[in-house]
Design a protein around this motif. Structure first.
Motif, short mmCIF file in Angstrom:
data_model
loop_
_atom_site.label_atom_id
_atom_site.label_comp_id
_atom_site.label_asym_id
_atom_site.label_seq_id
_atom_site.Cartn_x
_atom_site.Cartn_y
_atom_site.Cartn_z
N PHE A 11 99.72 -72.50 32.88
CA PHE A 11 100.55 -71.32 33.09
C PHE A 11 101.63 -71.17 32.01
O PHE A 11 102.21 -70.09 31.88
N LEU A 222 95.03 -69.09 42.56
CA LEU A 222 95.57 -68.51 41.33
C LEU A 222 94.57 -68.58 40.19
O LEU A 222 94.45 -67.63 39.40
N TRP A 225 91.92 -66.05 40.73
CA TRP A 225 92.48 -64.73 40.46
C TRP A 225 92.57 -64.47 38.95
O TRP A 225 92.32 -63.35 38.49
N ARG A 226 92.90 -65.52 38.21
CA ARG A 226 92.97 -65.39 36.74
C ARG A 226 91.60 -65.20 36.10
O ARG A 226 91.49 -64.86 34.94
#
Length: 227
Positions: A11, A222, A225-226
């Protein structure tokens, strides 16, 4: 630890393969302390067995690291969510796995021949992606006839140390480490291990377990989703 260190690196812009290698570097000091804590149990085991299993763990760790290094970045990015999901489910199922392993320990002598091939497979996985490694090793040793929990822990820590450090060495030689982030995270992880051990004792074990599972599921979501 890898539920947090790996996503944190990704991230902040570190490429996934480099992030995975750097995460392995960051959490590696913890294995040494854990292994030293089980020296009496390790000294009670035949040295020939320890050397043989350390060699298998070393080969598997390096093989897993090399497999990671030759995996195309796009392919690895695609399987990362599945690896995180697998590690999370494995952690959540840890107590059930342990109970089933203990229940099947009577079959251990018959399964003992699978210990070394199983160790090689688990070590390759650990060199490739560290999440859930400890649970896999503990299940392997219990299922193949080791009934003493402290000995299981000792062998788990020793072989995790060997395969982790050698896979990290392969990553260093290949130039796959983000050193600025890795060294900072290594210092923080070492301090976190020391203070976290104290803080975790003040919390109910179930609360800690739920926290880890929720963290793993959130990170998995996450990454899905990415894309």
């Amino acid at each position: 630890g890898s539920f947090l260190t790996f996503p944190a690196l990704v991230f902040t812009g570190v490429p996934p393969i480099v992030a995975n290698a750097t995460s392995a570097l960051a959490v590696s000091p913890g294995y040494l302390g854990s292994t030293l804590g089980f020296r009496p149990e390790l000294r009670a085991l035949p040295m020939t067995r320890l050397r043989r299993e350390m060699l298998i763990a070393a080969v598997g760790g390096v093989a897993g690291a090399l497999l990671l290094l030759v995996t195309p970045a796009k392919v690895f990015s695609g399987i990362v969510p599945w690896l995180l999901l697998f590690a999370t489910v494995l952690f959540a199922a840890g107590p059930a796995i342990a109970r089933r392993a203990r229940a099947g320990a009577a079959d251990g002598p018959g399964l003992a021949r699978w210990r070394e091939p199983g160790l090689l497979a688990v070590a390759i996985y650990g060199g490739y992606f560290n999440g859930g490694l400890g649970i896999l090793l503990m299940a392997l040793y219990t299922l193949t006839g080791e009934g003493r929990i402290h000995t299981v822990n000792a062998l788990k820590n020793l072989n995790s140390l060997v395969l982790s450090w050698l896979s990290v060495a392969a990553f260093v030689i290949a130039g796959a480490i983000a050193w600025k982030e890795g060294l900072l995270m290594m210092v923080a992880a070492t301090a976190g291990g020391f203070f976290g051990a104290r803080w975790s004792k003040r919390l109910p074990a179930q609360a800690v377990r739920i926290g880890v599972i929720v963290t793993g599921l959130v990170m998995t979501a996450l990454f899905f989703w990415r894309g």
